[in-house]
Design an enzyme around this catalytic site. Structure first.
Site, PDB file in Angstrom:
ATOM      1  N   VAL A 526       0.830  -1.205   0.000  1.00  0.00           N
ATOM      2  CA  VAL A 526       0.000   0.000   0.000  1.00  0.00           C
ATOM      3  C   VAL A 526       0.861   1.249   0.000  1.00  0.00           C
ATOM      4  O   VAL A 526       0.572   2.235  -0.690  1.00  0.00           O
ATOM      5  CB  VAL A 526      -0.957  -0.016   1.214  1.00  0.00           C
ATOM      6  CG1 VAL A 526      -1.714   1.309   1.303  1.00  0.00           C
ATOM      7  CG2 VAL A 526      -1.919  -1.185   1.103  1.00  0.00           C
ATOM      8  N   CYS A 527       1.932   1.226   0.778  1.00  0.00           N
ATOM      9  CA  CYS A 527       2.800   2.412   0.865  1.00  0.00           C
ATOM     10  C   CYS A 527       3.401   2.742  -0.493  1.00  0.00           C
ATOM     11  O   CYS A 527       3.516   3.913  -0.863  1.00  0.00           O
ATOM     12  CB  CYS A 527       3.891   2.174   1.905  1.00  0.00           C
ATOM     13  SG  CYS A 527       4.980   3.591   2.144  1.00  0.00           S
ATOM     14  N   THR A 528       3.798   1.693  -1.230  1.00  0.00           N
ATOM     15  CA  THR A 528       4.372   1.912  -2.561  1.00  0.00           C
ATOM     16  C   THR A 528       3.356   2.552  -3.487  1.00  0.00           C
ATOM     17  O   THR A 528       3.651   3.524  -4.193  1.00  0.00           O
ATOM     18  CB  THR A 528       4.865   0.578  -3.151  1.00  0.00           C
ATOM     19  OG1 THR A 528       5.866   0.035  -2.302  1.00  0.00           O
ATOM     20  CG2 THR A 528       5.427   0.773  -4.552  1.00  0.00           C
TER      21      THR A 528
END
Length: 1017
Positions: A526-528
């Site tokens: 998700v962070c990417t």
């Protein structure tokens, strides 16, 4: 170019190759079965013009493999009789018939000349002239169960794009300053000598503009490049990309290649067999020259003459002296008189692909001879046909009878097979090809919801199944049904120029064991996706998630709130709900009422996604942050973003507003607009009045904003339900089918589901746009009897209720097109996200392929695979075959790979004294009165020594030895069908012959999988 017509093919060949193909002029000589296949493939591919030449009259033997000919064609020239039907395949191709001789001046006017099933003297004459004038020359021929193809593209033929694969790319982790420079990668299978270019590098920017340079691959996978000593220090980022290099091909003319053949083969054994086939063809031509005819079918005298001619031929040059296999030669000659449709399809598909290579200069051509044989289709020596059995009958199957005799032909005429392509269209086409064929089109899908249709009675009437399915899930299901009913399965698939054909025969071969599911793209962290994408794939997945959240999940959330009685929309888990509500409301404080409102929302959301959120990220992060290992936080593949400023004159900025506003309007049941000039004028006014629209709610909501959110939501709930927009895969109806099938499964049947939808407003259904109704008969079933044909099929651009009955929902499904804004939204969002992070985007077509999971397709590989299945059908129908005669086949026409191998034997499992394979089952015969569960368990222990610990029917547990005594006693006394009905609610259907149970027995090991228990009714 009609990109819709050639959509699948464009993904294989690319636009430059297709443009060259559409300008090409091809001469095809010989219109028997093989020539018809070549012609069909070239016309469907879209060559500019095709000239046909075959003055020979049609005879009965031609009809076995030449699908453009019929009994009415007898006596007419094959070229003229084929012309009309060929022209119907593709109006864009100019097709003509040449009736004169093949002169030198005529040949010079073509780019490619293809000769099929011609005499050797004609092959040498035409081949020599083509080589002289730089015309690409192909020669193909089949004789019974053997065939060959020859290519001569001249002595200096340049292949512009040698492979089908996309250029390799890899993210850069580090580049050293040195001589040589060392490039450390994050993956990437490069090879020594590959030419590469660099892009998006920060710091060592000199490489970004550097010309292509070769690399040497180190043991650790890093790349050694040129001198980087004087270049700037590498900071971060960058991508290395392979540059495809043209290759030059040098071919020998036919007269030389006949004596010094270069053959395509995978090993020494294949080379030796190809050389034997080479001499066999040469001897067959010698026999034809001497006797004015080909050998008679299965005539031993003619066979001995040809074998003698082959053994007297001059030895092949450039090869070790090899003794010819007399038995192989004899078998080739005996079966050489016939003409077989599968062989024509295989050689015709490969020949057409080679012609396309000559025209497009894409993919490496054959070097130079390809030989193919399927002599394993013949029966054992004791069962070989006699000359009398193969004598012509003056029927359309004479070409087939000449190879196999009348026995196999009679068996074929009694076969009933279930085919799983496009049923109605395929049935109509099959009837045109052979009026004697009895075809029934079944349009219902073959899946768990239709087992009442494809039931015991149905499968008892078919001898096997032929399947070409798009998903592994569907393949597994069909294979499981074949295993259940002990039916052979012929299974095939293609992807671009790759193809496979497999055969699964009860108790002889392994069962189908493909991948468990379709290879979905694994979700990225998700962070990417949210903060630091570094590839186009990251941006694309983010864009798809945007579509889902903006136009489906948010609408469903608000619709759910409309049905709630509680005062708070947030409930207990409100974090995700807040995010969805923020997006769907955006800059609007009231529910949109006009097209202008939708544009205002789209403009505000553009500002939020590509400007405001990026500034917010930059405020909370720093590219200079140093991690614990001393590297920069922004090093490697991580890219640092920059905000975009909206400019309606930039294509992707404008496209995003156009698509987002239209999708938002459809979700609200409002009319949209495709007028680009009007939208530009509207945007101009909006930007002048409020150049930087602010969204209603910030990322962090305090009590005041929560209260305002509640008030806004109260206003939104007053209107009609929103219409969730379901993104359907491009080029298919899978999204609609999956959604409806899921709902049907929940309700137990289609009728129950339809009944459950009556009285609900159609606006609560996902929104589907388009032209094609999925399962029209199911659609009609939802209409009241007084509904007219006109009102059953709405012409509007959205799902709507039948005007005759406001309570009846209409599901309007489609094959996606560019006018519904689905793909264009994803394209624009992906491109803008790439701009934010300095990522090189890909073109619209590539994104459309990825999003829609479109399988590239070309008619040549399809033809080859169909032919390979046809060969396996001969073996299955003839019966009593050993496993070694069957073949699994894999091919890759772009790279000239052809592999065939015998399938594996079914794996044997054992438990104590029992042994079984996946084809076996434990049968329990029916009894009157019916058995109780206790009697069934006793039978299994007495007959098979199995002490059952658990008994299951589907997912339902019917018995467990671990239950209490009372519960076991309640179940043991029941009749088996009573027990199933009590536990599952199942009701027996008419014609059901067997109930299937799964067992778990005392003493079994973890890997033990007992055969299914077939309880006969």
């Amino acid at each position: 170019m009609d990109e819709e017509l050639y959509s699948r093919q464009l993904y294989v060949l690319g636009l430059p190759a297709m443009e060259r193909i559409q300008e090409a002029k091809v001469l095809l000589c010989g219109l028997q079965g093989l020539g018809a296949e070549v012609a069909k493939n070239l016309v469907l591919t879209g060559v500019g013009s095709l000239t046909l030449h075959d003055p020979h009259p049609t005879c009965w033997a031609d009809l076995a493999a030449q699908f453009f000919l019929s009994e009415e064609s007898l006596g007419r020239s094959r070229a003229e009789a084929s012309h009309a039907q060929l022209a119907q395949l593709n109006e864009a191709v100019q097709i003509s018939v040449h009736k004169g001789d093949l002169t030198e001046d005529l040949l010079r006017g073509f780019q490619v000349v293809v000769l099929t099933d011609s005499k050797l003297e004609d092959q040498l004459k035409v081949g020599t002239l083509c080589h002289k004038h730089g015309v690409c020359f192909l020669m193909a021929e089949t004789r019974g169960l053997v065939g060959r193809l020859f290519c001569d593209f001249g002595e200096d033929f340049t292949v512009v794009d040698p492979t089908e694969a996309e250029p390799m790319t890899a993210a850069i982790q580090h580049i050293s300053q040195g001589s040589p420079g060392i490039v450390t990668l994050r993956g990437g299978p490069f090879y020594d000598g590959d030419m590469v270019i660099f892009s998006d590098i920060e710091g060592m920017v000199e490489l970004n503009s550097h010309s292509p340079q070769p690399v040497r691959v180190q043991k650790d996978g890093s790349l050694e490049i040129g001198d980087t000593t004087t270049f700037s220090r590498y900071l971060r980022g960058g991508v290395v990309t392979e540059v495809k290099r043209p290759k030059t091909v040098r071919h020998k003319p036919l007269d030389i290649a006949l004596l010094q053949p270069q053959v395509v083969a995978q090993n020494t054994q294949e080379v030796q067999r190809a050389h034997c086939l080479h001499q066999a063809f040469h001897a067959l031509h010698k026999f034809q020259q001497l006797h004015g005819r080909l050998p008679k079918p299965w005539d031993p005298d003619d066979a001995e003459i040809v074998v003698g001619l082959a053994q007297d031929l001059e030895p092949l040059r450039g090869t070790e002296e090899e003794s010819l296999d007399g038995a192989l030669l004899r078998t080739i000659v005996l079966s050489s008189a016939g003409s077989l449709s599968p062989m024509a399809a295989i050689l015709g598909g490969v020949a057409a692909q080679e012609a396309l290579k000559a025209i497009s200069r894409k993919f490496m051509p054959l070097d130079q001879w390809l030989y193919f044989d399927a002599l394993e289709c013949l029966p054992d020596e004791k069962l070989l046909p006699s000359p009398e059995d193969c004598h012509p009958r003056n029927c359309r199957y004479d070409g087939q009878i000449a190879v196999f005799g009348t026995g196999l032909q009679e068996k074929l005429s009694c076969q009933h097979y279930l085919l799983r392509p496009k049923a109605e269209v395929a049935a109509a086409a099959a009837r045109r090809l052979n009026p004697d064929l009895q075809v029934t089109a079944h349009t219902y899908p073959l899946d768990p919801t239709t087992e009442g249709i494809y039931d015991d009675s149905f499968f008892s009437r078919v001898h096997g199944v032929v399947a070409a399915l798009d998903s592994f899930q569907a393949r597994h299901y069909v294979a499981a049904r074949c295993t259940h009913y002990l039916k052979p399965l012929l299974e095939a698939g293609t992807q671009g120029t790759r193809g496979s054909a497999s055969v699964f025969v009860p108790e002889v071969t392994e069962v189908y064991r493909g991948p468990a599911s379709d290879s979905e793209d694994a979700p990225y962290p998700v962070c990417t996706l949210r903060h630091f994408p570094s590839t186009m794939e990251h941006s694309l997945q983010w864009a798809q998630k945007e579509f889902e959240e903006l136009f489906r999940l948010s609408a469903e959330t608000i619709n759910g709130y409309q049905q709630q009685t509680c005062t708070s929309p947030l409930g207990t888990d409100w974090t995700g709900t807040l995010a969805l509500l923020q997006q769907v409301m955006g800059v609007l404080r009231t529910r949109p009422q006009t097209w202008r409102d939708c544009v205002v929302w789209a403009l505000g959301h553009w500002q939020l996604c590509f400007h405001d959120s990026i500034l917010e990220l930059l405020r909370h992060s720093s590219s200079d942050k140093v991690l614990e290992d001393g590297t920069l936080f922004s090093s490697g593949s991580k890219k640092w973003p920059h905000p975009l400023h909206f400019d309606p004159n930039q294509d992707m900025h404008f496209l995003y507003i156009l698509t987002a506003a239209n999708l938002y309007a459809r979700m609200h049941g409002l009319p949209g607009s495709q007028s680009r000039p009007a939208l530009r004028e509207l945007l101009k006014g909006l930007l002048e009045s409020d150049p930087t629209p602010q969204n209603l709610f910030s990322a962090e909501l305090g009590q005041e904003q929560l209260k305002e959110l509640q008030e806004t939501l109260d206003d939104w709930r007053k209107g009609p339900p929103l219409k969730p927009v379901l993104f359907v895969k491009v080029g298919s109806q899978d999204g609609v089918k999956n959604w409806v099938s899921g709902e049907v499964r929940k309700q137990g049947s289609l009728r129950t589901w339809v009944s459950s939808r009556r009285g609900c407003r159609s606006s609560s259904l996902p929104l589907h746009l388009g032209r094609t109704v999925w399962q029209r008969r199911e659609m009609v079933a939802t209409q009241p009897q007084n509904c007219t044909e006109a009102c059953q099929w709405p012409t509007g651009g959205h799902a709507e209720r039948c005007h005759c009955s406001v309570d009846t929902p209409v599901i309007w499904a489609w094959q996606d097109d560019d006018s519904n804004f689905h793909v264009d939204f994803v394209v624009a969002a992906t491109d803008l996200r790439c701009q934010n992070y300095g990522i090189l985007p890909v073109n619209h077509a590539r994104i459309k392929q990825i999003v829609g999971r479109i399988i590239p397709a070309i008619v040549t590989s399809t033809a080859v695979v169909a032919g390979l299945l046809g060969l396996e059908l001969y073996k299955v129908v003839s019966g009593h075959r050993s496993r070694g005669t069957f073949r699994h086949s894999c091919l890759h026409l772009a790279e000239n790979h052809f592999m065939r191998s015998a399938p594996s034997a079914p794996a044997v499992q054992s438990f104590r004294h029992l042994e079984w394979t996946s084809w076996d089952r434990l049968k329990v015969p029916a009894e009157q009165p019916e058995r109780t569960l206790e009697s069934l368990l006793a039978h299994l222990q007495e007959e098979h020594g199995l002490k059952v610990e658990m008994l299951l029917h589907g997912q339902a547990l019917l018995y467990s030895s671990g239950w209490s005594f009372e519960k076991r006693a309640q179940h043991l006394c029941l009749r088996v069908t009573e027990l199933v009905q009590q536990v599952t609610g199942w009701k027996p259907k008419p014609g059901l012959k067997v109930l299937v149970f799964e067992l778990s027995c005392e003493g079994e090991e973890d890997e033990t999988a007992f055969p299914p228990l077939h309880y006969e009714l």
